[in-house]
Design an enzyme around this catalytic site. Structure first.
Site, PDB file in Angstrom:
ATOM      1  N   LYS A 136       0.823  -1.219   0.000  1.00  0.00           N
ATOM      2  CA  LYS A 136       0.000   0.000   0.000  1.00  0.00           C
ATOM      3  C   LYS A 136       0.854   1.264   0.000  1.00  0.00           C
ATOM      4  O   LYS A 136       0.652   2.167  -0.800  1.00  0.00           O
ATOM      5  CB  LYS A 136      -0.928   0.012   1.231  1.00  0.00           C
ATOM      6  CG  LYS A 136      -1.962  -1.093   1.232  1.00  0.00           C
ATOM      7  CD  LYS A 136      -2.923  -0.973   2.400  1.00  0.00           C
ATOM      8  CE  LYS A 136      -2.237  -1.081   3.747  1.00  0.00           C
ATOM      9  NZ  LYS A 136      -1.587  -2.396   3.971  1.00  0.00           N
ATOM     10  N   THR A 137       1.807   1.292   0.908  1.00  0.00           N
ATOM     11  CA  THR A 137       2.640   2.485   0.994  1.00  0.00           C
ATOM     12  C   THR A 137       3.491   2.613  -0.271  1.00  0.00           C
ATOM     13  O   THR A 137       3.722   3.702  -0.786  1.00  0.00           O
ATOM     14  CB  THR A 137       3.538   2.428   2.248  1.00  0.00           C
ATOM     15  OG1 THR A 137       2.684   2.269   3.385  1.00  0.00           O
ATOM     16  CG2 THR A 137       4.355   3.683   2.406  1.00  0.00           C
ATOM     17  N   ARG A 140       4.945  -6.883  11.194  1.00  0.00           N
ATOM     18  CA  ARG A 140       6.136  -6.054  10.966  1.00  0.00           C
ATOM     19  C   ARG A 140       7.326  -6.934  10.595  1.00  0.00           C
ATOM     20  O   ARG A 140       8.321  -6.457  10.072  1.00  0.00           O
ATOM     21  CB  ARG A 140       6.529  -5.242  12.213  1.00  0.00           C
ATOM     22  CG  ARG A 140       5.530  -4.232  12.735  1.00  0.00           C
ATOM     23  CD  ARG A 140       4.996  -3.330  11.687  1.00  0.00           C
ATOM     24  NE  ARG A 140       3.747  -3.853  11.152  1.00  0.00           N
ATOM     25  CZ  ARG A 140       3.238  -3.499   9.977  1.00  0.00           C
ATOM     26  NH1 ARG A 140       3.847  -2.639   9.208  1.00  0.00           N
ATOM     27  NH2 ARG A 140       2.099  -4.007   9.554  1.00  0.00           N
ATOM     28  N   GLN A 194      -5.914  -3.204  10.590  1.00  0.00           N
ATOM     29  CA  GLN A 194      -4.836  -2.518  11.301  1.00  0.00           C
ATOM     30  C   GLN A 194      -5.319  -1.243  11.980  1.00  0.00           C
ATOM     31  O   GLN A 194      -4.523  -0.354  12.299  1.00  0.00           O
ATOM     32  CB  GLN A 194      -3.684  -2.206  10.351  1.00  0.00           C
ATOM     33  CG  GLN A 194      -2.998  -3.457   9.836  1.00  0.00           C
ATOM     34  CD  GLN A 194      -1.752  -3.121   9.026  1.00  0.00           C
ATOM     35  OE1 GLN A 194      -0.775  -2.627   9.545  1.00  0.00           O
ATOM     36  NE2 GLN A 194      -1.799  -3.390   7.739  1.00  0.00           N
ATOM     37  N   ASP A 237      -2.060   7.750   3.784  1.00  0.00           N
ATOM     38  CA  ASP A 237      -1.682   6.377   4.145  1.00  0.00           C
ATOM     39  C   ASP A 237      -2.335   6.044   5.488  1.00  0.00           C
ATOM     40  O   ASP A 237      -2.701   6.948   6.240  1.00  0.00           O
ATOM     41  CB  ASP A 237      -0.153   6.288   4.265  1.00  0.00           C
ATOM     42  CG  ASP A 237       0.353   4.845   4.146  1.00  0.00           C
ATOM     43  OD1 ASP A 237      -0.482   3.924   4.058  1.00  0.00           O
ATOM     44  OD2 ASP A 237       1.588   4.656   4.120  1.00  0.00           O
ATOM     45  N   GLU A 238      -2.472   4.762   5.800  1.00  0.00           N
ATOM     46  CA  GLU A 238      -3.051   4.335   7.085  1.00  0.00           C
ATOM     47  C   GLU A 238      -4.421   4.985   7.291  1.00  0.00           C
ATOM     48  O   GLU A 238      -4.741   5.451   8.390  1.00  0.00           O
ATOM     49  CB  GLU A 238      -2.125   4.708   8.256  1.00  0.00           C
ATOM     50  CG  GLU A 238      -0.682   4.293   8.086  1.00  0.00           C
ATOM     51  CD  GLU A 238      -0.436   2.827   8.386  1.00  0.00           C
ATOM     52  OE1 GLU A 238      -1.408   2.113   8.655  1.00  0.00           O
ATOM     53  OE2 GLU A 238       0.731   2.402   8.297  1.00  0.00           O
TER      54      GLU A 238
HETATM   55  P1  ATP Z   1       1.520  -2.046   5.934  1.00  0.00           P
HETATM   56  O1  ATP Z   1       0.108  -2.524   5.908  1.00  0.00           O
HETATM   57  O2  ATP Z   1       2.304  -2.740   6.980  1.00  0.00           O
HETATM   58  O3  ATP Z   1       1.624  -0.568   5.962  1.00  0.00           O
HETATM   59  P2  ATP Z   1       1.978  -1.937   3.108  1.00  0.00           P
HETATM   60  O4  ATP Z   1       0.790  -2.550   2.482  1.00  0.00           O
HETATM   61  O5  ATP Z   1       2.054  -0.470   3.140  1.00  0.00           O
HETATM   62  O6  ATP Z   1       2.177  -2.541   4.571  1.00  0.00           O
HETATM   63  P3  ATP Z   1       4.569  -1.793   1.895  1.00  0.00           P
HETATM   64  O7  ATP Z   1       5.309  -1.330   3.094  1.00  0.00           O
HETATM   65  O8  ATP Z   1       4.269  -0.810   0.844  1.00  0.00           O
HETATM   66  O9  ATP Z   1       3.234  -2.538   2.373  1.00  0.00           O
HETATM   67  O10 ATP Z   1       5.299  -3.011   1.219  1.00  0.00           O
HETATM   68  C1  ATP Z   1       5.797  -4.105   1.983  1.00  0.00           C
HETATM   69  C2  ATP Z   1       7.126  -4.560   1.428  1.00  0.00           C
HETATM   70  O11 ATP Z   1       6.911  -5.228   0.196  1.00  0.00           O
HETATM   71  C3  ATP Z   1       8.056  -3.411   1.141  1.00  0.00           C
HETATM   72  O12 ATP Z   1       9.362  -3.805   1.438  1.00  0.00           O
HETATM   73  C4  ATP Z   1       7.885  -3.213  -0.351  1.00  0.00           C
HETATM   74  O13 ATP Z   1       9.006  -2.619  -0.930  1.00  0.00           O
HETATM   75  C5  ATP Z   1       7.659  -4.625  -0.853  1.00  0.00           C
HETATM   76  N1  ATP Z   1       6.853  -4.686  -2.082  1.00  0.00           N
HETATM   77  C6  ATP Z   1       5.623  -4.200  -2.287  1.00  0.00           C
HETATM   78  N2  ATP Z   1       5.182  -4.448  -3.519  1.00  0.00           N
HETATM   79  C7  ATP Z   1       6.160  -5.145  -4.158  1.00  0.00           C
HETATM   80  C8  ATP Z   1       6.313  -5.683  -5.465  1.00  0.00           C
HETATM   81  N3  ATP Z   1       5.371  -5.595  -6.407  1.00  0.00           N
HETATM   82  N4  ATP Z   1       7.475  -6.318  -5.740  1.00  0.00           N
HETATM   83  C9  ATP Z   1       8.445  -6.437  -4.794  1.00  0.00           C
HETATM   84  N5  ATP Z   1       8.359  -5.942  -3.559  1.00  0.00           N
HETATM   85  C10 ATP Z   1       7.235  -5.293  -3.215  1.00  0.00           C
HETATM   86 MG    MG Z   2       2.136   0.883   4.717  1.00  0.00          MG
END
Ligand code: ATP
Ligand code: MG
Length: 725
Positions: free
Chosen positions: A35-36, A605, A251, A220-221
């Site tokens: 997401k981020t 995490r 979350q 975000d969040e």
């Molecule tokens: P959270 O819910 O904990 O905030 P999130 O959904 O925001 O998590 P991110 O932090 O954006 O998730 O991504 C999690 C990890 O996966 C990061 O290290 C990111 O770089 C990696 N990632 C996300 N998408 C891809 C992708 N398509 N290919 C490779 N790595 C990815």
């Molecule tokens: Mg995130």
């Protein structure tokens, strides 16, 4: 144009989100699904492909650390600084807004920010000023009430009086507190948001300016936005509705501070035509960790539901350690980090998470003793130290004489013969005349209302402040800090203390000079902000997070709340005890689902290895607690868990001779069965109701008559079998 660096590393759904047409968009997806990542790539896409000016983009999140990471990721993609883009936390951006529009916000230009400790004192003073019994009206309770009302957007005058005398009193305290804040030019954290919202809402011109300016809002969040934050986003989004929101209902961990998951559920009502995108692949964690988290959160009802998977592979089992006390737990954590380092890992891979800030002290001690650098996030560690607060109070008072909190802090620090009686007299005059303590002092002096020595002392203090202001007027910030520390008498005062503590305080003051020497960030569109203002605001807003960039090499400690959005190869969740996590309060008040979501946040995490630990005996807030294992442990399928027993050579706790540790030979451990009656040295008699694991790793679940059910590690439970089932 080559856009490959923006979209190549995305999966098809992520790509859809990043390249979507303008309009409201909601990404509703689980932890670690990108997401981020999608949000930051969207910013880059808007700017580099759609040609949207950085000036027209606002991206917001919750914690300073997450905001810092967001900014770094965007800058990396853009290959340049974010410039005039607004990237930050809700509090940070509101603060920025208020600094620019202090006049319209009806604040003094050099308004000060109250951190939670400042706020508590201010509330306490208010309560005293109202002649209320502090035992009956504790400052913390009133502070909690005030913040909750502010988070709902309610001023004291707008709270419906339903005739409840307790609430009526709270409203009076709130009202008087707010008046005191206005007088002192002080703004607490909740006020930052509320004041920014009101200023925007009540000034048509400003509102139009910002609505026209911010063509794209990204948040975000999103699941954790409260009423004020949501209202602020809606106001800014205006008619364009270009709100790009990413969040995860599982979350949502700020319900206790007014966050409303409904914001996710009702998004498409407030923003018609919303496009919803779901992401299902987790790129962060091993399958073991992810499956444990998925199983845990299954226990919540009322979820939107999702199906997260990973192709990373199973990885290691999750390790559970049941320590006999908090010291043993801390030692265990430090040893595992040492193992990790010896295997070639880095300290900064490790994060130690806990439910409540108070848990960090023991962990800090253990890290400190073993010479392992660490950093605590989210707390106000550095800037909350006594000597630092003293020095900052001098700077604040020099900057703004009406700052009553700082005045009270340093008027007799170091001691200069201004006693409580004199201070009370100043306070009374201030209250009656509705002026600041500084002005009250001046009045008292000119009316010759103080006795000889007291008058000299107060006069001396005021002269000192005026002189410090004049002397440091043209100095760069670090020289200014150095000058103030020296000439205020603080340095000499702390040098008198020849203990280690005194030495540490001197070092901290030096660290403050160092911190003032670092470039302060003054937003591009706020050239009028003085470096001093910027520095002081930073100290309150980003306390503890600006300690140089060496954090790379540090073990990181934080509450689970402040770990949101972050990821670490190695994660420790400590204090997995019933009553601590889930907290007693949540169990009693039915908030267990939010605690479970917090646990879900904690677990997700971890990238490669997760350790869970508990202490059977814990001293916390000065009290002894005998704990049973957290309910959440039993909600993780045992196939993902591996339990290890305490090291046999750990010294026995002197305090509890009854809890003698004894190695039980592997072959006689499995001799217990459900229904057996046993006796434990400390917990008394009980019945075995469950067991798991084998040999020395076995745990038994015993329902004790006096203390309730507990999981015990067989290897050292030292049980006496009373009958055969
Ligand atoms: P959270 O819910 O904990 O905030 P999130 O959904 O925001 O998590 P991110 O932090 O954006 O998730 O991504 C999690 C990890 O996966 C990061 O290290 C990111 O770089 C990696 N990632 C996300 N998408 C891809 C992708 N398509 N290919 C490779 N790595 C990815
Ligand atoms: Mg995130």
């Amino acid at each position: 144009m080559d856009v490959s660096h923006i979209i190549d590393s995305l999966n098809p759904e992520q790509r859809k989100a990043v390249t979507a047409e303008a309009g409201p968009l909601l990404i509703q997806a689980g932890a670690g699904s990108g997401k981020t990542r999608v949000l930051t790539h969207r910013v880059a896409w808007l700017n580099q492909v759609e040609g949207v000016s950085p000036f027209a983009i606002l991206a917001v999140t919750f914690t300073n650390k997450a905001a810092g990471e967001m900014r770094a990721r965007v800058e990396e993609l853009l290959g340049s600084s974010v410039g005039p883009m607004w990237v930050g936390t809700f509090h940070g951006l509101s603060h920025r807004f208020l600094r620019m529009h202090w006049k319209e916000a009806k604040l003094p230009q050099a308004f000060q920010i109250l951190d939670s400790e400042d706020q508590r004192r201010m509330v306490q003073r208010t309560i005293r000023g109202l002649d209320l019994d502090e035992a009956q009206w504790p400052a913390r309770t009133a502070m909690w009430y005030i913040n909750a009302k502010k988070d709902e957007g309610l001023r004291a005058g707008y709270i419906r009086d339903e005739g409840d005398p307790t609430e009526q009193q709270m409203i009076r305290i709130y009202d008087a507190y707010q008046t005191a804040c206005e007088l002192a030019g002080a703004v607490d954290f909740a006020e930052l948001l509320l004041r920014a919202l009101e200023t925007l809402r009540d000034n048509e011109e400003i509102l139009q300016h910002y609505q026209a300016r911010f063509q794209h809002l990204l948040v975000d969040e999103f699941q954790d936005t409260n009423a004020i934050q949501y209202a602020w986003l809606r106001l800014l989004a205006g008619d364009t509705g270009n709100l790009f929101a990413v969040g995860d209902d599982d979350q949502s961990i700020y319900g206790w501070r007014g966050a409303r998951v409904e914001n996710i559920l009702n998004f498409d009502i407030d923003f018609p035509g919303t496009k919803v995108i779901r992401l299902e692949q987790n790129y962060r964690s091993t399958a073991t960790i992810l499956n444990a988290a998925n199983a845990l959160i299954e226990n919540n009802s009322g979820r939107l539901g999702k199906n997260l998977w990973t192709d990373i592979g199973d990885g290691d089992l999750i390790t559970f350690y049941s320590a006999y006390n908090e010291g043993d737990e801390a030692r265990f954590v430090v040893e595992r980090i040492n193992d990790h380092i010896h295997a070639g890992g880095s300290r900064s891979d490790a994060a130690i998470l806990y439910r409540s800030n108070a848990q960090s002290r023991v962990l800090e001690e253990a890290l400190f003793r073993s010479g392992m650098p660490y950093r605590v996030y989210g707390g106000l560690r550095f800037f909350e130290r006594m000597e630092i607060k003293d020095a900052l109070a001098y700077m604040r008072l020099i900057n703004l004489p009406e700052d009553d909190i700082s005045f009270e802090r340093i008027v007799n620090q170091p001691t200069r013969g201004i006693g409580d009686k004199t201070i009370t007299q100043i306070r009374d005059v201030a209250r009656e005349a509705g002026v600041s303590l500084w002005h009250a002092s001046a009045e008292i002096l000119s009316a010759n209302a103080l006795k000889g020595r007291a008058a000299t002392a107060v006069g001396g203090f005021m002269t000192l402040i005026i002189k410090l202001r004049a002397d440091t007027k043209d100095m760069p910030l670090n020289d200014m800090v150095e000058h103030i520390i020296e000439h205020s008498g603080l340095l000499a005062h702390y040098k008198k203390d020849r203990t280690d503590k005194g030495e540490a305080r001197i070092e901290n003051l030096q660290e403050l000079i160092g911190a003032a020497g670092m470039p302060v960030e003054i937003p591009e569109d706020m050239p009028d902000m003085s470096p001093l203002d910027a520095f002081l605001s930073n100290a309150a807003l980003e306390a503890g997070e600006k300690q140089g960039d060496e954090w790379e090499e540090c073990v990181q400690l934080m509450t689970m709340h402040s770990a949101k959005g972050l990821e670490f190869p190695l994660v420790f969740i400590t204090g997995m005890e019933q009553g601590l996590f889930p907290s007693q309060r949540s169990v009693e008040e039915g908030g267990i689902e939010e605690e479970r979501r917090l646990c879900y946040v904690g677990i997700t995490r971890a990238e490669q290895k997760l350790y869970l630990s508990m202490a059977e005996h814990r001293k916390l807030y000065g009290r002894d607690h005998f704990n049973t294992v957290s309910k959440f442990i039993s909600e993780i399928p045992s196939e993902h868990l591996q339990e290890i027993r305490p090291r046999l050579n750990t010294t026995r706790p002197v305090m509890q001779p009854a809890q003698r540790r004894k190695e039980v030979r592997e072959d006689n451990v499995t001799g217990l069965s459900v229904g057996q009656r046993v006796r434990h040295g400390k917990f008394g008699e009980g019945i075995v109701t469950d067991y798991e694991g084998q040999g020395a790793h076995a745990r038994v679940y015993i329902n004790f008559e006096d203390v309730g059910a507990k999981w015990l590690v067989m290897a050292y439970a030292n049980l006496e079998v009373l009958n055969v089932a």
